[in-house]
Design an enzyme around this catalytic site. Structure first.
Site, PDB file in Angstrom:
ATOM      1  CG  ASP A 124      59.012  60.502  22.553  1.00 52.84           C
ATOM      2  OD1 ASP A 124      57.951  59.766  23.635  1.00 52.84           O
ATOM      3  OD2 ASP A 124      58.868  60.824  21.504  1.00 52.84           O
TER       4      ASP A 124
HETATM    5  P1  NDP Z   1      61.930  62.454  23.446  1.00 48.90           P
HETATM    6  O1  NDP Z   1      62.154  63.985  23.005  1.00 48.90           O
HETATM    7  O2  NDP Z   1      60.900  61.382  23.510  1.00 48.90           O
HETATM    8  O3  NDP Z   1      62.016  62.697  24.764  1.00 48.90           O
HETATM    9  C1  NDP Z   1      62.862  64.100  25.758  1.00 48.90           C
HETATM   10  C2  NDP Z   1      62.934  64.265  27.202  1.00 48.90           C
HETATM   11  O4  NDP Z   1      64.407  65.041  27.473  1.00 48.90           O
HETATM   12  C3  NDP Z   1      61.833  64.863  27.163  1.00 48.90           C
HETATM   13  O5  NDP Z   1      61.191  64.684  27.974  1.00 48.90           O
HETATM   14  C4  NDP Z   1      62.682  66.165  27.748  1.00 48.90           C
HETATM   15  O6  NDP Z   1      61.646  66.117  29.298  1.00 48.90           O
HETATM   16  C5  NDP Z   1      63.616  65.869  28.555  1.00 48.90           C
HETATM   17  N1  NDP Z   1      64.625  67.039  28.238  1.00 48.90           N
HETATM   18  C6  NDP Z   1      65.189  68.154  27.315  1.00 48.90           C
HETATM   19  N2  NDP Z   1      65.597  69.363  27.451  1.00 48.90           N
HETATM   20  C7  NDP Z   1      66.395  68.265  28.231  1.00 48.90           C
HETATM   21  C8  NDP Z   1      67.335  69.403  29.144  1.00 48.90           C
HETATM   22  N3  NDP Z   1      68.184  70.506  29.096  1.00 48.90           N
HETATM   23  N4  NDP Z   1      67.895  68.386  29.969  1.00 48.90           N
HETATM   24  C9  NDP Z   1      67.591  67.304  30.896  1.00 48.90           C
HETATM   25  N5  NDP Z   1      66.048  66.786  30.132  1.00 48.90           N
HETATM   26  C10 NDP Z   1      65.687  67.470  28.894  1.00 48.90           C
HETATM   27  O7  NDP Z   1      63.407  61.976  23.459  1.00 48.90           O
HETATM   28  P2  NDP Z   1      63.686  60.460  22.817  1.00 48.90           P
HETATM   29  O8  NDP Z   1      65.160  60.761  22.568  1.00 48.90           O
HETATM   30  O9  NDP Z   1      63.403  59.757  24.188  1.00 48.90           O
HETATM   31  O10 NDP Z   1      62.689  60.128  21.356  1.00 48.90           O
HETATM   32  C11 NDP Z   1      63.224  60.616  20.200  1.00 48.90           C
HETATM   33  C12 NDP Z   1      61.520  60.961  19.762  1.00 48.90           C
HETATM   34  O11 NDP Z   1      61.992  61.950  18.748  1.00 48.90           O
HETATM   35  C13 NDP Z   1      61.145  59.462  19.102  1.00 48.90           C
HETATM   36  O12 NDP Z   1      59.817  60.356  19.371  1.00 48.90           O
HETATM   37  C14 NDP Z   1      61.273  59.796  18.013  1.00 48.90           C
HETATM   38  O13 NDP Z   1      60.523  59.085  17.154  1.00 48.90           O
HETATM   39  C15 NDP Z   1      61.901  61.644  17.390  1.00 48.90           C
HETATM   40  N6  NDP Z   1      62.350  61.827  16.514  1.00 48.90           N
HETATM   41  C16 NDP Z   1      63.262  61.611  15.861  1.00 48.90           C
HETATM   42  C17 NDP Z   1      63.825  61.733  14.724  1.00 48.90           C
HETATM   43  C18 NDP Z   1      65.339  60.714  14.794  1.00 48.90           C
HETATM   44  O14 NDP Z   1      65.906  60.487  13.184  1.00 48.90           O
HETATM   45  N7  NDP Z   1      65.880  59.636  15.790  1.00 48.90           N
HETATM   46  C19 NDP Z   1      63.738  62.687  14.395  1.00 48.90           C
HETATM   47  C20 NDP Z   1      62.585  63.922  14.484  1.00 48.90           C
HETATM   48  C21 NDP Z   1      61.706  62.923  16.408  1.00 48.90           C
HETATM   49  P3  NDP Z   1      61.385  67.347  30.141  1.00 48.90           P
HETATM   50  O15 NDP Z   1      60.845  68.432  29.737  1.00 48.90           O
HETATM   51  O16 NDP Z   1      60.970  66.809  31.608  1.00 48.90           O
HETATM   52  O17 NDP Z   1      62.931  67.872  30.987  1.00 48.90           O
END
Ligand code: NDP
Length: 492
Positions: A418
Site C-alpha cells: 500500500d
Molecule cells: P501491506 O500490508 O500493504 O503489504 C504487505 C505485503 O507484504 C503484502 O502485499 C504481501 O504480499 C507481502 N508479504 C506478506 N508476507 C510476506 C512474506 N513473508 N514475504 C514477502 N512478502 C510478504 O504493507 P505496507 O507496509 O506496504 O502498508 C501498511 C498497511 O498497513 C497500510 O495500508 C497501513 O494503512 C496499514 N496499517 C498500518 C498500521 C501502522 O500503524 N503502521 C496499523 C494498521 C494498518 P504477498 O502475500 O503476495 O506476499
C-alpha cells in the site's frame, strides 16, 4: 504516608513520564525514554499502594490494612505476570492488537471506577456535587466508547471482524442522535437525587440517576462499536492512535473521580500525545481528523470497494531471479530499500541489514525509506531496523527521501504494498486516494519482493507490479533476501 511526600513522589513520577515521552521521540534516546517511563510507573504504583493502605497519619490503620495488602499484592502480582507474559510473547506484528486490548482495559476501568464512585455514599461535598457528577458522567461516557471501540479495533486488526467499513444508512445522524440522547440523559442524571439517601436502600438507587447512567453507558458502548465498525481497514493506524488518546482522557477522568493527581496528569499526557499523533498521522494520510472522530473515516461515498487482490491481473508481470537482482544492485550507484509489513512477517531485517552493509562497503549509496504507516503500527519499521543495528543516519522518513527516487538506480521494495501504490496519487476513486506514498516508480528500476500477487492491508490492487521498470522477485522475503546475499557475495 503524608500528603507532602505523596505529592512529591507524584511530581517526580510525572516528570519521569514527561522525560519518557521526550526520550521516545527519537530512536537514539528511545531506550532511555522507556527506562524513565518504567521508573515513573514503579514510583507511581508503590506510592499509590502505600497511600491506599496507610491513609494519612493513621498508624493504627496499618493493622486494618493487612487484608488490603493481600488483595493489592495479589492484584499487582496477577497483573504483572499476565502483562509480562503478554508483552514478552507478543510478535512485533501483533503489537497494535495488544495496544488495542490495553486501551480497552483503561476504558473498562474508567466505567467501573465511575459507577463505583457514584454508588459511594456521601463521597462529594454538596457544593462540588455538580462537578463531581459531571466527572463521573463524562468519565463513564469516554470510558465506554474507548472500551467497545478498542474491542472492535482489536477484532479488525486480528482479522476476526471484517476490515471493510460498515456503512449503515444515515450513520452520521445515528452518531449525532446517540450523542444528543447522552446529553438528555445527562440532564436526568444531574437532576436525580443521590443514589443512597438511606444506606442499603436498593429502590432509592433505581429512582436516582442510576438508570440514566446505565442507559448512557449502553449508548456509549454502541457508539464506540459503530464508530470503529465504520472505519476501513487501511485507516486503522489512526483509529488505534485516537483510541489511545481516548483512553488517556478516560484515565484522566478516573483521576478526577478518585482525586488522584498523578492519574490526572498521566491521563492528560496520554490523551494529548495520542491526539497529537492522530493529527500528525491524519496529515500524513491526507485525511481530516473530524472524519475520524465522527466515524465513517476512509469510507467516502465515492470510494469503490476494495478489490481484495482478487481482481484479474491488470497487465504483464516481469518476473526476475535472485542472480539478476544481484547484478542490478552491484551495478548501481544508488539504492533505496523500502521495508513493509512483509519484511516484518518474514523477520527479514537481519539479512536485509547485511545486504545494505555489503553494498555500502562497495561504495554504493544505500538508504532506507520509511513510510509513516509502513507495517502495522507507527514506528514498526524503525524498531525492526534498530533491532538489526541499521545505522540511524541512513534511515530516512518519507518526506526526506521522496524527492530522491528519480536519481536512484534500484529500489528494493521488501514486503511493502500500500505504501508504494501509485493509485494513491492517480486514481481519485481508489479507497487510498490522497494517502501520501513513497514514489518508488520514479526510480530507474524497482524490484518488489513478495510471495505472490496478493494485495496489501487496504485490499486494493497495486498497478506498480505491472510497470515496465518493475521486476517481481517472488518468494518469502527472508528466503529471497538470504539467497540474494549469497548471490551478492558470489558476484562481488
Ligand atoms: P501491506 O500490508 O500493504 O503489504 C504487505 C505485503 O507484504 C503484502 O502485499 C504481501 O504480499 C507481502 N508479504 C506478506 N508476507 C510476506 C512474506 N513473508 N514475504 C514477502 N512478502 C510478504 O504493507 P505496507 O507496509 O506496504 O502498508 C501498511 C498497511 O498497513 C497500510 O495500508 C497501513 O494503512 C496499514 N496499517 C498500518 C498500521 C501502522 O500503524 N503502521 C496499523 C494498521 C494498518 P504477498 O502475500 O503476495 O506476499
Amino acid at each position: 504516608m503524608t500528603s507532602t511526600i505523596r505529592a512529591l513522589a507524584y511530581l517526580v513520577a510525572s516528570l519521569l513520564f514527561i522525560l519518557s515521552l521526550r526520550g521516545l521521540s527519537t530512536q537514539e534516546t528511545a531506550i532511555r525514554g522507556n527506562r524513565y517511563g518504567l521508573f515513573g510507573m514503579v514510583i507511581a504504583v508503590i506510592c499509590t499502594a502505600v497511600a491506599l493502605l496507610f491513609p494519612e497519619g493513621e498508624v493504627a490503620a496499618a493493622a486494618v490494612s493487612f487484608s488490603g495488602v493481600g488483595v493489592l499484592a495479589g492484584a499487582l502480582g496477577v497483573g504483572s505476570v499476565i502483562g509480562g507474559l503478554l508483552a514478552s510473547r507478543v510478535a512485533m506484528t501483533s503489537m497494535p492488537e495488544l495496544v488495542a486490548v490495553l486501551h480497552s482495559f483503561v476504558g473498562a476501568a474508567a466505567v467501573l471506577v465511575g459507577i463505583a464512585t457514584y454508588l459511594q455514599p456521601g463521597a462529594e461535598v454538596e457544593a462540588a456535587r455538580g462537578a463531581h457528577l459531571i466527572e463521573i458522567y463524562v468519565g463513564i461516557l469516554v470510558g465506554a466508547v474507548t472500551f467497545s471501540g478498542s474491542i472492535i479495533a482489536f477484532g479488525k486488526l486480528r482479522g476476526k471482524v471484517s476490515s471493510r467499513p460498515l456503512l449503515l444508512p444515515g450513520r452520521h445522524l445515528l452518531n449525532l442522535g446517540a450523542l444528543l440522547a447522552c446529553v438528555a440523559l445527562a440532564v436526568i442524571f444531574l437532576r436525580a437525587p443521590d443514589p443512597w439517601p438511606t444506606q442499603g436502600d436498593l429502590s432509592s438507587m433505581l429512582t436516582a440517576g442510576m438508570p440514566a447512567l446505565l442507559a448512557m453507558t449502553f449508548l456509549a458502548l454502541l457508539l464506540g462499536v459503530h464508530m470503529v465498525m465504520a472505519i476501513g481497514g487501511g485507516d486503522m493506524p489512526v483509529v488505534v492512535s485516537l483510541l489511545n488518546s481516548y483512553s488517556g482522557w478516560a484515565a484522566a477522568a478516573a483521576g478526577f473521580m478518585l482525586s488522584n493527581d498523578l492519574l490526572i496528569i498521566t491521563g492528560a499526557l496520554v490523551g494529548s500525545s495520542g491526539a497529537i499523533l492522530s493529527y500528525i498521522m491524519c496529515k500524513a494520510m491526507n485525511r481530516s481528523i473530524f472524519n475520524v472522530i465522527l466515524g465513517g473515516f476512509g469510507a467516502d461515498a465515492g470510494a469503490k470497494p476494495a478489490a481484495g487482490g482478487s481482481a484479474a491481473p491488470a497487465g504483464k508481470v516481469n518476473e526476475t531471479t535472485v542472480e539478476q537482482v544481484a547484478e542490478l544492485l552491484l551495478a548501481a550507484r544508488s539504492v533505496i530499500i523500502v521495508p513493509g509489513y512483509g519484511m516484518a512477517v518474514a523477520q527479514a531485517q537481519h539479512p536485509v541489514k547485511e545486504i545494505s552493509s555489503l553494498l555500502l562497503s562497495k561504495g554504493i549509496k544505500v538508504r532506507y525509506a520509511i513510510h509513516p504507516v509502513a507495517g502495522r503500527l507507527p514506528g514498526h519499521m524503525n524498531v525492526l531496523l534498530a533491532e538489526a543495528n541499521v545505522s540511524y543516519d541512513i534511515v530516512k522518513e518519507m518526506d526526506e527521501i521522496n524527492a530522491d527516487f528519480p536519481s536512484t538506480d534500484v529500489v528494493l521494495v521488501i514486503g511493502a504494498n500500500d505504501i508504494v501504490n501509485p493509485m494513491a496519487q492517480d486514481d481519485p476513486s481508489s479507497p487510498i486516494y490522497g494517502m501520501p506514498v513513497l514514489e518508488v516508480w520514479r526510480a530507474a528500476r524497482v524490484v518488489m519482493l513478495k510471495r505472490g500477487m496478493a494485495a496489501g492491508y487496504a485490499g486494493v490492487d497495486n498497478p506498480l507490479v505491472y510497470n515496465e521498470n518493475t521486476l517481481m522477485l517472488f518468494g518469502d522475503a527472508r528466503q529471497s533476501v538470504a539467497k540474494l546475499l549469497v548471490a551478492l557475495n558470489a558476484g562481488g
